[in-house]
Design an enzyme around this catalytic site. Structure first.
Site, mmCIF file in Angstrom:
data_model
loop_
_atom_site.group_PDB
_atom_site.id
_atom_site.type_symbol
_atom_site.label_atom_id
_atom_site.label_comp_id
_atom_site.label_asym_id
_atom_site.label_seq_id
_atom_site.Cartn_x
_atom_site.Cartn_y
_atom_site.Cartn_z
ATOM 1 N N PHE A 113 52.389 52.011 51.834
ATOM 2 C CA PHE A 113 52.426 50.855 51.844
ATOM 3 C C PHE A 113 50.893 50.514 51.971
ATOM 4 C CE2 PHE A 113 51.511 46.126 53.776
ATOM 5 C CZ PHE A 113 52.367 45.802 52.287
ATOM 6 N N GLN A 114 50.356 49.464 50.679
ATOM 7 C CA GLN A 114 48.628 49.352 50.449
ATOM 8 C C GLN A 114 47.889 50.627 50.796
ATOM 9 O OE1 GLN A 114 47.925 45.630 53.155
ATOM 10 N NE2 GLN A 114 49.169 44.519 51.619
ATOM 11 N N LYS A 138 42.566 54.638 58.945
ATOM 12 C CA LYS A 138 43.216 53.391 59.621
ATOM 13 C C LYS A 138 43.237 54.910 61.362
ATOM 14 C CE LYS A 138 46.114 49.638 62.303
ATOM 15 N NZ LYS A 138 47.036 48.891 61.514
ATOM 16 N N MET A 142 30.558 29.513 25.590
ATOM 17 C CA MET A 142 29.719 30.436 24.585
ATOM 18 C C MET A 142 30.511 30.894 23.906
ATOM 19 S SD MET A 142 26.819 32.015 24.935
ATOM 20 C CE MET A 142 25.296 32.056 25.822
ATOM 21 N N GLU A 191 38.213 39.121 48.135
ATOM 22 C CA GLU A 191 37.323 40.179 48.080
ATOM 23 C C GLU A 191 36.606 40.242 47.318
ATOM 24 O OE1 GLU A 191 41.175 40.099 48.930
ATOM 25 O OE2 GLU A 191 41.374 41.156 50.494
HETATM 26 C C1 LIG Z 1 35.424 37.306 34.179
HETATM 27 C C2 LIG Z 1 34.961 37.532 32.814
HETATM 28 N N1 LIG Z 1 35.856 36.936 31.577
HETATM 29 C C3 LIG Z 1 35.140 37.110 30.165
HETATM 30 C C4 LIG Z 1 33.903 36.385 30.089
HETATM 31 C C5 LIG Z 1 33.709 36.155 28.659
HETATM 32 N N2 LIG Z 1 32.931 34.689 29.083
HETATM 33 C C6 LIG Z 1 31.861 34.723 28.390
HETATM 34 S S1 LIG Z 1 30.768 33.246 29.036
HETATM 35 C C7 LIG Z 1 32.856 32.925 28.862
HETATM 36 C C8 LIG Z 1 32.859 31.155 28.932
HETATM 37 C C9 LIG Z 1 32.304 30.441 30.656
HETATM 38 O O1 LIG Z 1 32.896 29.119 30.116
HETATM 39 P P1 LIG Z 1 31.832 28.393 31.069
HETATM 40 O O2 LIG Z 1 32.031 28.858 32.944
HETATM 41 O O3 LIG Z 1 32.526 26.832 30.737
HETATM 42 O O4 LIG Z 1 30.784 27.766 30.677
HETATM 43 P P2 LIG Z 1 29.726 27.678 29.060
HETATM 44 O O5 LIG Z 1 29.569 28.322 28.074
HETATM 45 O O6 LIG Z 1 30.399 26.472 28.658
HETATM 46 O O7 LIG Z 1 28.311 27.074 29.542
HETATM 47 C C10 LIG Z 1 33.558 33.841 28.531
HETATM 48 C C11 LIG Z 1 35.032 33.454 28.763
HETATM 49 C C12 LIG Z 1 33.292 37.006 31.122
HETATM 50 N N3 LIG Z 1 32.310 36.876 30.840
HETATM 51 N N4 LIG Z 1 33.822 37.382 32.636
#
Ligand SMILES: Cc1ncc(C[n+]2csc(CCOP(=O)(O)OP(=O)(O)O)c2C)c(N)n1
Ligand SMILES: [Mg+2]
Lengths: 186, 583
Positions: free
Chosen positions: B114-115, B164, B481, B52
């Site tokens: 449920f749900q 529902k 990042m 979803e």
């Molecule tokens: C759902 C979610 N969890 C954690 C983060 C924190 N976060 C930001 S960038 C990142 C790393 C992303 O890695 P990747 O997709 O490989 O991209 P890269 O930075 O290596 O280009 C994380 C864990 C986020 N933005 N969103």
């Protein structure tokens, strides 16, 4: 700087009045919020305050227009002018909110609160409680040989003062409604 | 025409009457009556996602690429809770979507059935508005109102929770009529404030247009007016991540994106300007950097349809509440009627200053050696796809910032990225939504390997519905990042910021019946990209890139615009204790 021109009472963001400076001084404001009387509307307003970290000093709500399906929420809040403006703007963007009025800046208004005090005691203390109640124009709405329940209406600081006096005289329980407020005049 | 029908049929009828052609959804017990109606009609296509969250992001992608509200249909309980991330994402980025959730029957609400979940309670803070509809007769009105609320004023996600029994019951259907809702946000700006802004435009020595997603949300007409105003005044323009495409990247006055990973010239100009004209942006913390050092010398005009955006973060000297398109039209009218004046000589001097900043060439990089630099991969992607009818999505991370820096956007609605929430896993489902809206276009999702895996199950959706989305993964085998921040802030202690056991992406693609392409050699890159473009079907492109590349320029947390880092050499000890608590 020019203030935003939004009609007072206009639908989604009334009473929006920008202040010229970002001051650090906290102010107490009483807001009157007219909302659609529907389930969850109070949760929206309260959720806004908790979610964004604003203060609620007092909050009252009741339906005021049955045919128009409107309730009035009166909120007393404290914040810097910038925060107060944010609160009003944020309230204004809630879809169920029809009008936001800042009674503190929109002109003179009256504020009233109803409170009930249970005071238990005997002898002199009991007499003194009754005497003070009379001075404050509080009514006795219940009494036993050991206790009174007083009902008092007034501005919040009058009720605070009455509470201070009752405390040494055997105050056991307090119920306050929170503030209801209306602008004066027409 | 009013007619008797079941609540379930009303849902489908209302969607048809609202002009909906596509619904992204996933069935379950509490929405079966609606699915039964979907089965018996041909006007609306239903895209079966694999989660979803994917449905909501797909609807967001569809909405951003088409300008029409996106629609989702999910079941009660887990279906609804899985939609929460997407709703929050759409709220932060002001994307109009309508999410329909099933609910347990009214007589079971509150019994921990449920749900059962308190869907309107859970989603109240992450929707613009939501409704629980307990009577079938109320359903048509709420359905139509939902489209009005989602799209009017500052757009956003709305949700309708439909028990529902309400779906099964008969009621009277009402077709849409002109909105009688009390919710009618102001679209026209105040003429006095607009005139004040025009006067400021006439005399400004160092003006800048700072534009954002509000321009895109206001519709293509707003972008057109913006271009006219920018080109007629000759003022420089920058944009937030959300606003890319509102002014063409090839345009004469374009300075590139601003903000934390924005271009040097854009940030320097923001810092030194004397008139800042904010059009549909919200002074987000990724843009302002340190608030008390933000553009200290400028007069600031702020145009926003949401009064709560004004003075929230930065004090506006000229606040204008209104729809960007309407306000721009009035600005142009007034400015022209007063003789199209600007302080040309001062603005020319301002431009020569900007040219000096541009000469720093903050995005320069060198592709040397046998490893592909991520910047190079994007520069090649840009070169090889820019003449296509192209839409770009991204995930979240370094690759997202590089995509914003190295790809050029000529038009609005061509760039779909999770700006406010920064949701990893957004891009792939969003690309599916975009492709649904533009079946013939080239839709590319620039991804990081970690983000992409968050919603990789949607490869099944892309295959089932023949959606030829291109997944361009810049694979650094790192949460890049996060790794960059750990390098700058946490003494190079790389706590859990790399992925071991990554899948073989080519085999993964093949497992779904899709095409996989692996590229690790800079010399093969162009051919591989061409192969991706030319393949008629979904492609998973595993582009192995330099693992430790950092994304620059960068305004470190807690610093001002003129304290940008341009490269590795400047990074030592740059973030102080106060900055390190910021995200
Ligand atoms: C759902 C979610 N969890 C954690 C983060 C924190 N976060 C930001 S960038 C990142 C790393 C992303 O890695 P990747 O997709 O490989 O991209 P890269 O930075 O290596 O280009 C994380 C864990 C986020 N933005 N969103
Ligand atoms: Mg990565």
């Amino acid at each position: 700087m020019s203030a935003l021109k939004i009609k007072k009472g206009s639908t989604s963001h009334s009473a929006y009045n920008l202040r010229p400076t970002f001051s650090d001084v906290e102010e107490r404001h009483t807001l009157a919020v007219l909302v659609e009387n529907e389930p969850g509307v109070l949760a929206r307003v309260i959720g806004l305050f908790s979610g964004r970290g604003y203060n609620i000093e007092s909050l009252t709500v009741a339906e005021v227009d049955h045919t128009g399906h409107l309730s009035r929420i009166t909120i007393v809040t404290v914040g810097t002018p910038q925060v107060i403006e944010q609160i009003k703007a944020q309230l204004g963007r809630i879809v169920s909110v029809h009008e936001v009025h800042d009674l503190t800046v929109e002109g003179p208004s009256v504020e009233r609160e109803l409170a009930m005090f249970k005071v238990a005691g005997q002898g002199d203390k009991r007499v003194e409680a009754l005497r003070l109640a009379d001075i404050f124009r509080a009514n006795v709405v219940d009494s036993t040989l050991e206790s009174f329940v007083f009902e008092i209406t007034g501005a919040p600081d009058k009720i605070d003062a009455f509470a201070d006096l009752m405390r040494p005289l055997g105050l056991v329980e307090v119920a306050r409604t929170g503030v209801a407020a209306l602008p004066r005049g027409d | 025409m009013t007619r008797q029908m079941t609540g379930a049929k009303m849902v489908v009828q209302a969607l048809i009457d609202q002009g909906v052609d596509t619904v992204f959804g996933y069935p379950g017990g509490a929405v079966l009556p609606i699915y039964d109606e979907i089965f018996q009609q041909n006007s609306i296509k239903h895209i079966l996602v694999r989660h979803e969250q994917g449905a909501v992001h797909a609807a967001e992608g569809y909405a951003r690429a088409t300008g029409k509200p996106g629609v989702c249909l999910v079941t009660s309980g887990p279906g609804a809770t899985n939609a929460v991330t997407g709703l929050t994402d759409a709220l932060m980025d002001s994307i109009p979507i309508v999410v329909l959730t099933g609910q347990v029957p009214t007589f079971m609400i509150g019994s921990d059935a449920f749900q059962e979940a308190d869907t309107v309670g859970i989603t109240r803070p992450c929707t613009k508005h939501n409704w629980l509809v307990k009577e079938t007769d109320r359903l048509p009105g709420v359905l139509h109102e939902a489209f009005h609320v989602a799209t009017a004023g500052r757009p956003g996600p709305v949700l309708i929770d439909i028990p529902k029994d309400v779906q099964f019951a008969q009621g009277t259907y009402q077709p849409p009529k002109p909105s009688t809702s009390h919710y009618q946000p102001q679209v026209k700006g105040d003429m006095e404030a607009i005139t004040e802004l025009v006067a400021a435009i006439e005399t400004a020595k160092r003006p800048i247009f700072y534009t954002g997603g509000g321009v895109i949300n206001s519709g293509p007409g707003a972008s057109q007016l913006l271009r006219e105003l920018v080109d007629a005044t000759g003022f420089p323009i920058t944009s937030t991540l959300m606003g890319l495409g509102c002014y063409p990247a090839s345009g004469k006055h374009w300075m590139g994106m601003l903000g934390m990973h924005g271009l040097y010239e854009a940030n320097m100009a923001m810092h030194d300007c004397d008139l800042m004209i904010n059009i549909g942006a919200r002074f987000d913390d990724r843009i302002t950097g340190r608030i008390d050092a933000f553009s200290p010398k400028s007069k600031k005009a702020h145009i926003d349809i949401d009064p709560s955006s004004i003075n929230k973060v930065i004090k506006a000297d000229i606040p204008i509440v209104g729809d960007v398109g309407h306000v721009l039209e009035d600005i142009l009218k007034v400015w022209k009627s007063r003789g199209r004046k600007t302080n040309q000589s001062a603005v020319a001097q301002w431009w020569s200053k900007i040219e000096e900043w541009k000469a720093v060439d903050c995005l320069k990089f060198q592709q040397t050696g046998k490893t592909i630099k991520p910047q190079h991969a994007l520069a090649r992607l840009e070169a090889l796809t820019k003449d296509h009818d192209r839409y770009i999505c991204t995930e979240v991370g370094q690759h997202q910032m590089w995509a914003a820096q190295y790809l050029g956007f000529e038009d609005p609605n061509r760039w779909m990225t999770s700006g406010g929430l920064g949701t990893m896993g957004y891009g792939f489902p969003a690309s599916i939504g975009v492709q649904m809206g533009h079946p013939e276009a080239l839709v590319i999702n620039v991804a990081g390997e970690a983000s992409w895996l968050m919603n990789m199950q949607e490869l099944g959706t892309a295959m089932q519905f023949n959606l030829p989305v291109k997944q361009f993964i810049l694979n650094n085998e790192r949460l890049g990042m996060v790794r960059q921040w750990q390098e700058l802030l946490h003494g190079e202690r790389y706590s859990h910021s790399w992925s071991e056991s990554l899948p073989d992406f080519v085999k993964l693609a093949e497992a779904f019946g899709a095409k996989g392409i692996l590229c690790s050699d800079p010399d093969d890159l162009d051919d591989a990209i061409m192969e991706m473009i030319n393949h008629d079907g979904p492609v998973l492109f595993d582009c192995l890139v330099e693992k430790h590349e950092n994304c620059f320029p960068m305004i470190p947390s807690g610093k001002a615009h003129n304290e940008m880092l341009l490269g590795e050499a400047e990074t030592q000890g740059v973030i102080d204790a106060k900055g390190s608590v910021l995200v």
